[in-house]
Enzyme design. Structure first.
Site, PDB file in Angstrom:
ATOM      1  N   LEU A  24       0.806  -1.203  -0.289  1.00 15.80           N
ATOM      2  CA  LEU A  24       0.646   0.109  -0.459  1.00 15.80           C
ATOM      3  C   LEU A  24       1.534   0.857   0.484  1.00 15.80           C
ATOM      4  O   LEU A  24       1.362   1.716   0.878  1.00 15.80           O
ATOM      5  CB  LEU A  24      -1.149  -0.050   1.249  1.00 15.80           C
ATOM      6  N   SER A  25       0.517   1.880  -1.072  1.00 14.67           N
ATOM      7  CA  SER A  25       1.532   2.936  -1.052  1.00 14.67           C
ATOM      8  C   SER A  25       1.711   4.459  -0.393  1.00 14.67           C
ATOM      9  O   SER A  25       0.055   4.046  -0.214  1.00 14.67           O
ATOM     10  CB  SER A  25       1.451   3.628  -2.609  1.00 14.67           C
ATOM     11  N   CYS A 108      -1.698  -1.004 -11.101  1.00 15.67           N
ATOM     12  CA  CYS A 108      -1.697   0.513 -10.354  1.00 15.67           C
ATOM     13  C   CYS A 108      -2.969   1.035 -11.087  1.00 15.67           C
ATOM     14  O   CYS A 108      -2.406   1.076 -11.933  1.00 15.67           O
ATOM     15  CB  CYS A 108       0.025   0.717  -9.871  1.00 15.67           C
ATOM     16  N   LYS A 147       0.909  -8.567  -9.050  1.00 13.72           N
ATOM     17  CA  LYS A 147       0.159  -8.738  -8.716  1.00 13.72           C
ATOM     18  C   LYS A 147      -0.497  -7.413  -9.430  1.00 13.72           C
ATOM     19  O   LYS A 147      -0.369  -6.127 -10.344  1.00 13.72           O
ATOM     20  CB  LYS A 147       0.501  -7.535  -7.104  1.00 13.72           C
ATOM     21  N   ASN A 208      -7.635 -11.390  -3.740  1.00  8.87           N
ATOM     22  CA  ASN A 208      -7.336 -10.104  -3.120  1.00  8.87           C
ATOM     23  C   ASN A 208      -8.498  -9.404  -3.712  1.00  8.87           C
ATOM     24  O   ASN A 208      -8.309  -9.041  -4.447  1.00  8.87           O
ATOM     25  CB  ASN A 208      -5.611  -8.712  -3.787  1.00  8.87           C
ATOM     26  N   GLY A 209      -8.782  -8.546  -3.008  1.00  6.77           N
ATOM     27  CA  GLY A 209     -10.318  -7.329  -3.263  1.00  6.77           C
ATOM     28  C   GLY A 209     -10.734  -7.724  -2.406  1.00  6.77           C
ATOM     29  O   GLY A 209     -11.918  -9.075  -2.058  1.00  6.77           O
ATOM     30  N   ARG A 233      -6.703  -2.739   2.455  1.00  8.48           N
ATOM     31  CA  ARG A 233      -7.168  -1.346   3.002  1.00  8.48           C
ATOM     32  C   ARG A 233      -8.018  -1.817   4.292  1.00  8.48           C
ATOM     33  O   ARG A 233      -7.993  -0.899   5.237  1.00  8.48           O
ATOM     34  CB  ARG A 233      -8.235  -0.909   2.339  1.00  8.48           C
TER      35      ARG A 233
HETATM   36  C1  LIG Z   1      -3.819   3.865  -0.603  1.00 11.02           C
HETATM   37  C2  LIG Z   1      -3.109   2.716  -1.136  1.00 11.02           C
HETATM   38  C3  LIG Z   1      -2.142   2.253  -1.703  1.00 11.02           C
HETATM   39  C4  LIG Z   1      -1.929   1.210  -2.813  1.00 11.02           C
HETATM   40  N1  LIG Z   1      -0.321   0.949  -3.201  1.00 11.02           N
HETATM   41  C5  LIG Z   1      -0.488   0.433  -4.306  1.00 11.02           C
HETATM   42  C6  LIG Z   1       0.511   0.100  -4.628  1.00 11.02           C
HETATM   43  O1  LIG Z   1       1.888   0.079  -3.751  1.00 11.02           O
HETATM   44  N2  LIG Z   1       1.180  -1.453  -5.209  1.00 11.02           N
HETATM   45  C7  LIG Z   1       0.103  -2.853  -4.686  1.00 11.02           C
HETATM   46  O2  LIG Z   1       0.110  -3.364  -6.426  1.00 11.02           O
HETATM   47  N3  LIG Z   1      -1.219  -2.100  -4.983  1.00 11.02           N
HETATM   48  C8  LIG Z   1      -1.469  -0.925  -4.082  1.00 11.02           C
HETATM   49  N4  LIG Z   1      -3.253  -0.801  -3.974  1.00 11.02           N
HETATM   50  C9  LIG Z   1      -4.197  -1.368  -4.270  1.00 11.02           C
HETATM   51  C10 LIG Z   1      -3.903  -2.535  -2.957  1.00 11.02           C
HETATM   52  O3  LIG Z   1      -2.642  -3.303  -2.549  1.00 11.02           O
HETATM   53  C11 LIG Z   1      -5.139  -3.953  -3.035  1.00 11.02           C
HETATM   54  O4  LIG Z   1      -5.142  -4.131  -4.526  1.00 11.02           O
HETATM   55  C12 LIG Z   1      -6.059  -3.007  -3.163  1.00 11.02           C
HETATM   56  O5  LIG Z   1      -6.875  -2.065  -2.175  1.00 11.02           O
HETATM   57  C13 LIG Z   1      -7.968  -3.949  -2.805  1.00 11.02           C
HETATM   58  O6  LIG Z   1      -7.262  -4.776  -1.505  1.00 11.02           O
HETATM   59  P1  LIG Z   1      -8.905  -3.995  -1.187  1.00 11.02           P
HETATM   60  O7  LIG Z   1      -9.683  -4.149  -1.351  1.00 11.02           O
HETATM   61  O8  LIG Z   1      -9.090  -5.341  -0.021  1.00 11.02           O
HETATM   62  O9  LIG Z   1      -8.678  -3.229  -0.798  1.00 11.02           O
HETATM   63  C14 LIG Z   1      -3.041   0.161  -3.590  1.00 11.02           C
HETATM   64  C15 LIG Z   1      -4.424   0.940  -2.604  1.00 11.02           C
HETATM   65  C16 LIG Z   1      -4.586   1.740  -1.987  1.00 11.02           C
HETATM   66  C17 LIG Z   1      -6.362   1.581  -1.051  1.00 11.02           C
END
Ligand SMILES: Cc1cc2nc3c(=O)[nH]c(=O)nc-3n(C[C@H](O)[C@H](O)[C@H](O)COP(=O)(O)O)c2cc1C
Length: 327
Positions: A24-25, A108, A147, A208-209, A233
């Site tokens: 998560l960036s 992304c 990913k 994931n998701g 998240r």
């Molecule tokens: C604030 C934020 C930053 C993220 N940064 C990245 C990242 O750096 N690399 C990546 O592969 N996915 C990134 N994602 C995506 C998440 O890793 C994940 O795939 C996505 O949130 C879906 O899962 P969720 O529905 O459980 O949140 C980011 C998502 C969010 C909300």
């Protein structure tokens, strides 16, 4: 059928947990990962995504790529870009830094990334994506993983062909976020596509998701048949989630939910550690974390409002101490 109690093999790496903390960036820096790992010591974690081209032009590694070699394993460093050569070079630096695997971001959705050919725009460039994986695989001795999402948009869901290409190119694991790029983070994740990917690949597939709870993780694993699950998240302000899911998968038992006091104690530590690690920029970053922690008790809304405006470390610590005393 996947036996979720068994270790998971990714190329030459064996994981004792099938529950992952997502990259998560702006969130999953070394400080955050340390909290997740406190409750999930066996889980794979990821750095924030690192720009491979950026790395090519700098001498010093950026702080987001830093890994605590003593404490952090298993750990994956995630890279993004569209230039196979730069990605290969960056992957070598990642391995030198201590990465157990190198992950390539092909999911992304952010414009700034996709307009330069990285992230989810690679879903529209499957040949280039394959070339990237091949060139990184050749460059490093550790497993290379990908990913990604299910497609660019509803009309372009190409994850089945894309995932097969990643496997053919030498990827040792794929994580599928069940949304299209066009969805961003909205609407439900379409887990059925993850199930279809799992049916056609031999490498591990991680779902994931929308994994916001133990129940969601169990349901997702049931629906997809995936080899593991990645929390995302749901861990923001709640670094307990990965450990809770892992514990349930191993024992069939639920850990008691942390109390508001426990959450605020972690929040306080998080604030202090971010400040120690990053100084004033850590303090600024801590604001959002603190507002995520401050939930589910009387007075939480007011506390959030105050926490998101803290200017000094002491101010934040005092607010949290007072909130804990008032619980
Ligand atoms: C604030 C934020 C930053 C993220 N940064 C990245 C990242 O750096 N690399 C990546 O592969 N996915 C990134 N994602 C995506 C998440 O890793 C994940 O795939 C996505 O949130 C879906 O899962 P969720 O529905 O459980 O949140 C980011 C998502 C969010 C909300």
């Amino acid at each position: 059928m996947v036996d979720l109690k068994q270790p998971l093999t990714i190329g030459n790496v064996t994981l004792q947990s099938r529950v992952f903390q997502s990259p998560l960036s702006g969130v999953t820096d070394m400080v955050f990962r340390r909290f997740v790992r406190r409750f999930a010591p066996r889980s794979m974690m990821y750095t924030e995504m690192v720009n491979a081209t950026g790395l090519h032009y700098v001498k010093e590694l950026p702080q987001i790529m830093e890994v605590d070699r003593e404490q952090e394993t298993p750990i994956s460093i995630q890279l993004f870009d569209c230039r196979p050569q730069f990605l290969a070079e960056a992957a070598q630096k990642a391995v030198a830094e201590g990465a157990d695997t190198v992950d390539i971001n092909m999911g992304c959705p952010v414009n700034k990334i996709t307009k330069n050919g990285g992230g989810s725009s690679l879903l529209r460039q499957p040949q280039l994506a394959q070339e990237i994986v091949r060139s990184v695989v050749e460059a490093v001795p550790v497993p290379v993983t990908v990913k990604t999402r299910i497609g660019w948009c509803e009309q372009e869901i190409n994850i089945l062909e894309f995932a097969r290409r990643m496997e053919d190119a030498g990827a040792k694991m794929i994580t599928v976020h069940g949304r299209t790029r066009a969805q961003g983070y909205n609407g439900p994740a379409k887990w059925e596509w993850i199930r279809r990917v799992k049916e056609i690949l031999t490498i591990p597939v991680i779902a994931n998701g929308d994994i916001f709870s133990v129940d969601a993780a169990v349901e997702c694993l049931k629906q997809t048949g995936a080899d593991g699950v990645m929390c995302s998240r749901g861990t923001m302000g709640y670094p307990f989630l990965v450990g809770e899911v892992d514990h349930f998968l191993r024992t069939g038992e639920r850990l008691p939910a942390p109390t508001a006091l426990e959450r605020l104690q972690i929040a306080r530590e998080h604030l202090q550690d971010l400040y120690d690690y990053k100084g004033i920029s850590g303090l600024r970053q801590a604001r959002k974390h603190l507002t995520w922690y401050a939930k589910g008790f009387a007075g939480a809304a007011l506390l959030r409002d105050q926490l998101c405006r803290i200017e000094t470390l002491q101010e934040g610590l005092d607010l949290l101490d007072r909130a804990m005393a008032d619980l």
